[in-house]
Design a protein around this motif. Structure first.
Motif, PDB file in Angstrom:
ATOM      1  N   SER A  24     -68.783  18.748  -4.889  1.00  0.00           N
ATOM      2  CA  SER A  24     -69.134  20.153  -5.042  1.00  0.00           C
ATOM      3  C   SER A  24     -69.126  20.878  -3.699  1.00  0.00           C
ATOM      4  O   SER A  24     -68.604  21.997  -3.577  1.00  0.00           O
ATOM      5  CB  SER A  24     -70.514  20.260  -5.695  1.00  0.00           C
ATOM      6  OG  SER A  24     -70.959  21.580  -5.716  1.00  0.00           O
ATOM      7  N   ALA A  27     -65.554  21.440  -2.611  1.00  0.00           N
ATOM      8  CA  ALA A  27     -64.919  22.532  -3.360  1.00  0.00           C
ATOM      9  C   ALA A  27     -65.370  23.885  -2.811  1.00  0.00           C
ATOM     10  O   ALA A  27     -64.551  24.805  -2.641  1.00  0.00           O
ATOM     11  CB  ALA A  27     -65.257  22.414  -4.847  1.00  0.00           C
ATOM     12  N   ASP A  28     -66.661  23.993  -2.509  1.00  0.00           N
ATOM     13  CA  ASP A  28     -67.164  25.236  -1.915  1.00  0.00           C
ATOM     14  C   ASP A  28     -66.548  25.472  -0.539  1.00  0.00           C
ATOM     15  O   ASP A  28     -66.192  26.595  -0.188  1.00  0.00           O
ATOM     16  CB  ASP A  28     -68.688  25.209  -1.805  1.00  0.00           C
ATOM     17  CG  ASP A  28     -69.376  25.336  -3.146  1.00  0.00           C
ATOM     18  OD1 ASP A  28     -68.731  25.794  -4.120  1.00  0.00           O
ATOM     19  OD2 ASP A  28     -70.568  24.975  -3.220  1.00  0.00           O
ATOM     20  N   GLN A  30     -63.656  24.496   0.515  1.00  0.00           N
ATOM     21  CA  GLN A  30     -62.276  24.954   0.324  1.00  0.00           C
ATOM     22  C   GLN A  30     -62.228  26.461   0.061  1.00  0.00           C
ATOM     23  O   GLN A  30     -61.309  27.139   0.517  1.00  0.00           O
ATOM     24  CB  GLN A  30     -61.615  24.202  -0.832  1.00  0.00           C
ATOM     25  CG  GLN A  30     -61.252  22.785  -0.475  1.00  0.00           C
ATOM     26  CD  GLN A  30     -60.608  22.065  -1.639  1.00  0.00           C
ATOM     27  OE1 GLN A  30     -61.077  22.160  -2.781  1.00  0.00           O
ATOM     28  NE2 GLN A  30     -59.539  21.349  -1.370  1.00  0.00           N
ATOM     29  N   ARG A  31     -63.216  26.961  -0.660  1.00  0.00           N
ATOM     30  CA  ARG A  31     -63.275  28.409  -0.918  1.00  0.00           C
ATOM     31  C   ARG A  31     -63.377  29.204   0.378  1.00  0.00           C
ATOM     32  O   ARG A  31     -62.828  30.292   0.500  1.00  0.00           O
ATOM     33  CB  ARG A  31     -64.489  28.754  -1.806  1.00  0.00           C
ATOM     34  CG  ARG A  31     -64.231  28.711  -3.259  1.00  0.00           C
ATOM     35  CD  ARG A  31     -65.356  29.308  -4.118  1.00  0.00           C
ATOM     36  NE  ARG A  31     -66.723  29.029  -3.698  1.00  0.00           N
ATOM     37  CZ  ARG A  31     -67.559  29.941  -3.216  1.00  0.00           C
ATOM     38  NH1 ARG A  31     -67.199  31.186  -3.055  1.00  0.00           N
ATOM     39  NH2 ARG A  31     -68.797  29.601  -2.875  1.00  0.00           N
TER      40      ARG A  31
END
Length: 133
Positions: A24, A27-28, A30-31
């Motif tokens: 998680s 993924a954040d 990468q944002r």
């Protein structure tokens, strides 16, 4: 009794949750590379979490390894090798988490602290593998 204490000390759910937390956090992270409208405060929080998750895992693995090491003298001789394998699995997880933490550019003092934990883990592994001096 000591075996029960060790079982109670090691929180397997916490270790499994760490894998989900890391996915998680990544993924954040990468944002942050793609979202040009993200505030600097939000980006800083995400980067902080991306470093915190693997750092906490290194610490947790180190703690559990030390718990298992302390248990070894009272361990049933027929399953000592199982306890040692557990140490090696935790050590591998700690090293993997360390590499993830390094990718997130921690401050030098944090790098040094994590390296110290890994050094202690390596010492335990060397001892149980009988690789010491």
């Amino acid at each position: 009794e000591k075996a029960d204490m060790l079982i109670n000390a090691i929180d397997l759910d916490k270790l499994l949750t760490a894998a989900d937390d890391d996915a998680s956090a990544y993924a954040d992270l990468q944002r942050t590379w793609k979202d040009n409208e993200m505030s600097s405060e939000e980006k800083a929080q995400i980067e902080k979490r991306a470093l915190s998750v693997p750092t906490q895992l290194v610490q947790q693995c180190h703690s559990y390894i030390m718990e298992v090491k302390a248990f070894l003298p009272s361990c049933n001789p027929n399953i000592t090798s199982d306890a040692k394998v557990g140490i090696h699995h935790l050590a591998g997880a700690a090293r993997s988490a360390y590499q993830t933490a390094m990718a997130n550019s921690p401050q030098q003092d944090e790098k040094d602290r994590l390296k110290g934990l890994l050094g202690e883990i390596r010492d335990v592994e060397d001892e149980i593998l009988e690789l010491g001096d």
